[in-house]
Design a protein around this motif. Sequence first.
Motif, PDB file in Angstrom:
ATOM      1  N   ARG A   1       8.948  -1.875   4.096  1.00 19.00           N
ATOM      2  CA  ARG A   1       9.020  -1.424   2.724  1.00 19.00           C
ATOM      3  C   ARG A   1       9.992  -0.260   2.654  1.00 19.00           C
ATOM      4  O   ARG A   1       9.874   0.711   3.385  1.00 19.00           O
ATOM      5  CB  ARG A   1       7.637  -0.982   2.211  1.00 19.00           C
ATOM      6  CG  ARG A   1       6.659  -2.150   2.113  1.00 19.00           C
ATOM      7  CD  ARG A   1       5.365  -1.711   1.438  1.00 19.00           C
ATOM      8  NE  ARG A   1       4.407  -2.785   1.398  1.00 19.00           N
ATOM      9  CZ  ARG A   1       4.400  -3.754   0.498  1.00 19.00           C
ATOM     10  NH1 ARG A   1       5.331  -3.773  -0.422  1.00 19.00           N
ATOM     11  NH2 ARG A   1       3.490  -4.696   0.515  1.00 19.00           N
TER      12      ARG A   1
ATOM     13  N   ARG B   1      -9.920   0.642  -6.395  1.00 21.93           N
ATOM     14  CA  ARG B   1      -9.659   0.294  -4.996  1.00 21.93           C
ATOM     15  C   ARG B   1     -10.968   0.139  -4.220  1.00 21.93           C
ATOM     16  O   ARG B   1     -11.144  -0.812  -3.448  1.00 21.93           O
ATOM     17  CB  ARG B   1      -8.772   1.386  -4.372  1.00 21.93           C
ATOM     18  CG  ARG B   1      -8.229   1.089  -2.961  1.00 21.93           C
ATOM     19  CD  ARG B   1      -9.181   1.520  -1.853  1.00 21.93           C
ATOM     20  NE  ARG B   1      -9.707   2.847  -2.038  1.00 21.93           N
ATOM     21  CZ  ARG B   1      -9.147   3.944  -1.523  1.00 21.93           C
ATOM     22  NH1 ARG B   1      -8.066   3.845  -0.797  1.00 21.93           N
ATOM     23  NH2 ARG B   1      -9.718   5.136  -1.709  1.00 21.93           N
TER      24      ARG B   1
ATOM     25  N   SER C   1      -3.231  -4.798  -2.596  1.00 20.49           N
ATOM     26  CA  SER C   1      -1.984  -4.330  -2.001  1.00 20.49           C
ATOM     27  C   SER C   1      -1.215  -3.424  -2.956  1.00 20.49           C
ATOM     28  O   SER C   1      -0.556  -2.466  -2.528  1.00 20.49           O
ATOM     29  CB  SER C   1      -1.111  -5.521  -1.588  1.00 20.49           C
ATOM     30  OG  SER C   1      -0.678  -6.243  -2.727  1.00 20.49           O
ATOM     31  N   ARG C   2      -1.315  -3.711  -4.272  1.00 23.34           N
ATOM     32  CA  ARG C   2      -0.637  -2.855  -5.249  1.00 23.34           C
ATOM     33  C   ARG C   2      -1.411  -1.556  -5.466  1.00 23.34           C
ATOM     34  O   ARG C   2      -0.821  -0.475  -5.530  1.00 23.34           O
ATOM     35  CB  ARG C   2      -0.490  -3.596  -6.579  1.00 23.34           C
ATOM     36  CG  ARG C   2       0.438  -4.787  -6.538  1.00 23.34           C
ATOM     37  CD  ARG C   2       0.819  -5.221  -7.938  1.00 23.34           C
ATOM     38  NE  ARG C   2      -0.336  -5.625  -8.723  1.00 23.34           N
ATOM     39  CZ  ARG C   2      -0.706  -6.879  -8.923  1.00 23.34           C
ATOM     40  NH1 ARG C   2      -0.022  -7.853  -8.354  1.00 23.34           N
ATOM     41  NH2 ARG C   2      -1.758  -7.163  -9.670  1.00 23.34           N
TER      42      ARG C   2
ATOM     43  N   ASN D   1      -6.798  -9.644  -2.761  1.00 21.42           N
ATOM     44  CA  ASN D   1      -5.881  -9.048  -1.787  1.00 21.42           C
ATOM     45  C   ASN D   1      -4.549  -8.674  -2.428  1.00 21.42           C
ATOM     46  O   ASN D   1      -3.937  -7.660  -2.081  1.00 21.42           O
ATOM     47  CB  ASN D   1      -5.643 -10.022  -0.632  1.00 21.42           C
ATOM     48  CG  ASN D   1      -6.801 -10.038   0.351  1.00 21.42           C
ATOM     49  OD1 ASN D   1      -7.375  -8.999   0.666  1.00 21.42           O
ATOM     50  ND2 ASN D   1      -7.164 -11.212   0.829  1.00 21.42           N
ATOM     51  N   LYS D   2      -4.105  -9.509  -3.366  1.00 22.76           N
ATOM     52  CA  LYS D   2      -2.845  -9.235  -4.047  1.00 22.76           C
ATOM     53  C   LYS D   2      -2.941  -7.967  -4.882  1.00 22.76           C
ATOM     54  O   LYS D   2      -2.047  -7.103  -4.845  1.00 22.76           O
ATOM     55  CB  LYS D   2      -2.494 -10.429  -4.932  1.00 22.76           C
ATOM     56  CG  LYS D   2      -1.118 -10.379  -5.550  1.00 22.76           C
ATOM     57  CD  LYS D   2      -0.859 -11.683  -6.301  1.00 22.76           C
ATOM     58  CE  LYS D   2       0.518 -11.691  -6.918  1.00 22.76           C
ATOM     59  NZ  LYS D   2       0.781 -12.956  -7.637  1.00 22.76           N
TER      60      LYS D   2
ATOM     61  N   GLU E   1      -3.464   0.012  -3.475  1.00 24.38           N
ATOM     62  CA  GLU E   1      -3.469   0.926  -2.320  1.00 24.38           C
ATOM     63  C   GLU E   1      -2.216   1.786  -2.275  1.00 24.38           C
ATOM     64  O   GLU E   1      -2.259   2.923  -1.806  1.00 24.38           O
ATOM     65  CB  GLU E   1      -3.628   0.129  -1.027  1.00 24.38           C
ATOM     66  CG  GLU E   1      -5.063  -0.344  -0.786  1.00 24.38           C
ATOM     67  CD  GLU E   1      -5.224  -1.032   0.544  1.00 24.38           C
ATOM     68  OE1 GLU E   1      -4.231  -1.640   1.007  1.00 24.38           O
ATOM     69  OE2 GLU E   1      -6.320  -0.973   1.121  1.00 24.38           O
ATOM     70  N   ARG E   2      -1.098   1.247  -2.744  1.00 25.48           N
ATOM     71  CA  ARG E   2       0.120   2.059  -2.775  1.00 25.48           C
ATOM     72  C   ARG E   2      -0.024   3.207  -3.767  1.00 25.48           C
ATOM     73  O   ARG E   2       0.445   4.326  -3.522  1.00 25.48           O
ATOM     74  CB  ARG E   2       1.321   1.189  -3.137  1.00 25.48           C
ATOM     75  CG  ARG E   2       1.843   0.366  -1.976  1.00 25.48           C
ATOM     76  CD  ARG E   2       3.067  -0.407  -2.348  1.00 25.48           C
ATOM     77  NE  ARG E   2       2.753  -1.523  -3.239  1.00 25.48           N
ATOM     78  CZ  ARG E   2       3.670  -2.307  -3.794  1.00 25.48           C
ATOM     79  NH1 ARG E   2       4.938  -2.080  -3.577  1.00 25.48           N
ATOM     80  NH2 ARG E   2       3.306  -3.303  -4.574  1.00 25.48           N
TER      81      ARG E   2
ATOM     82  N   ASP F   1       6.296  -9.237  -8.056  1.00 26.77           N
ATOM     83  CA  ASP F   1       5.479  -9.570  -6.895  1.00 26.77           C
ATOM     84  C   ASP F   1       6.185 -10.546  -5.955  1.00 26.77           C
ATOM     85  O   ASP F   1       5.714 -10.777  -4.845  1.00 26.77           O
ATOM     86  CB  ASP F   1       4.148 -10.177  -7.347  1.00 26.77           C
ATOM     87  CG  ASP F   1       3.280  -9.166  -8.076  1.00 26.77           C
ATOM     88  OD1 ASP F   1       3.351  -7.975  -7.716  1.00 26.77           O
ATOM     89  OD2 ASP F   1       2.555  -9.561  -8.996  1.00 26.77           O
TER      90      ASP F   1
END
Length: 439
Positions: A240, A76, A102-103, A98-99, A105-106, A173
């Motif tokens: 979400r 990250r 986003s995964r 960015n894609k 960071e979760r 996705d």
Amino acid sequence: AATPASRPGQARRGVSGFFRSSFDATPRSRTPVARVAPTDFPRRLSADASSPGTQDRASIITPALAARLDATVRRRDDLLQSLVADPPPPHRQMASINKELSRVERVVAAWDRLRCRREEIESLTSVLRHLKSEDDEELRAMASAERDDVERDVREIEERLALLLLPRDDADDATGAVLEVRAGAGGDEAALFAADLLKMYELHAKRRGWRFEMLSCSRQESGGDREAAASFEAPANGERVDADVADSAYAALRFESGVHRVQRVPVTETQGRVHTSTASVAVLPHIDELDVDGLVREEDVRVDTMRASGAGGQHVNTTNSAVRLTHVPTNTVVVCQDERSQHKNKDKAFKVLRARVYEAKRMEQHASRADHRRGLIGSGDRSERVRTYNFKEGRVKDHRVNHLSNDLEGFLSGGDALREMLDVLEREDRKRRLEEFEA
């Protein structure tokens, strides 16, 4: 490493925060607190046997997974650094970063929260060891109750992490979906049932605030649909609802693929006999949102234009507005004639064509993992019987999870009964995936 004060979980000041300020003789250092090793964590939970509610169980976050999660944190950080690099990365690479970010960071957010909760349990366990006097029974009860709450939270976070770490399908996705319905056995009654199913999904989309767009429809004189396709898409800023999937149309509808069977008296039946008809449903991901460049090249597609047929007004049989696309490598054919504009029909046809070609390729890849797919909620195959709609008894039964709904009318109107069925399928899939993770 972030200090405890900077972590989100430390803002939660409950009984543990109260006891820290009461029993700590010296101010807390702002240096990082030593983290509990994953293998040590379950043992420490059961260290105080006198405390009710403590669960002696093994954590599903093994040392190897903990190391993998720490590597995810470093990944990250690397992604964030690449976004601010000078010169900046190319546009296509920026979108890919960015894609992935986003995964990632979760995963990092859940991992940080888990470590904070573990530290809270350690603090509460230490407090319970200090409270030995009978005068502290009320405080012991408060600390024990809070520790039980935090332990339940830890289990939930671990399950979320497990789901996030499972192998992902590229289709996960996608947020939008292309849903196709086709009439099966039963003649006109099957076409009417196919139209009822499409209407059910349209009404459900409206209830959830999704964008609905009809892509193609082959309507019969009886009012039924021999074949139809529609697009479902959640708002870009959709909330979400879970750790591993967004509130997306594809995530919600992906288990609807298969054969739906109806048992009812057709409108054309004069003697009141119950007939059985079928319609197949296929849910495909929006390909525009996925990184599948080169999957459908324009030079591989033959475009034919023709005059539209059927009821529709002056443009029917007068202009070449209908479009037929043929993907030569796979011999996949899509026809669209719903719009008066040839360009609009072509755009819609390409959306369906890309979805079909991608789904065929994805199913071919999954065929090599057939044993694994049989353990999930259905194979997603059109030929798999998934649900029965019994009008005489007013019920709907899903054969994959053996779930029964006695609100047939509410189900077909896209209401809470359908939402409940979708939620049951999602929970069962999550349960089986977790069992696979722990195996």
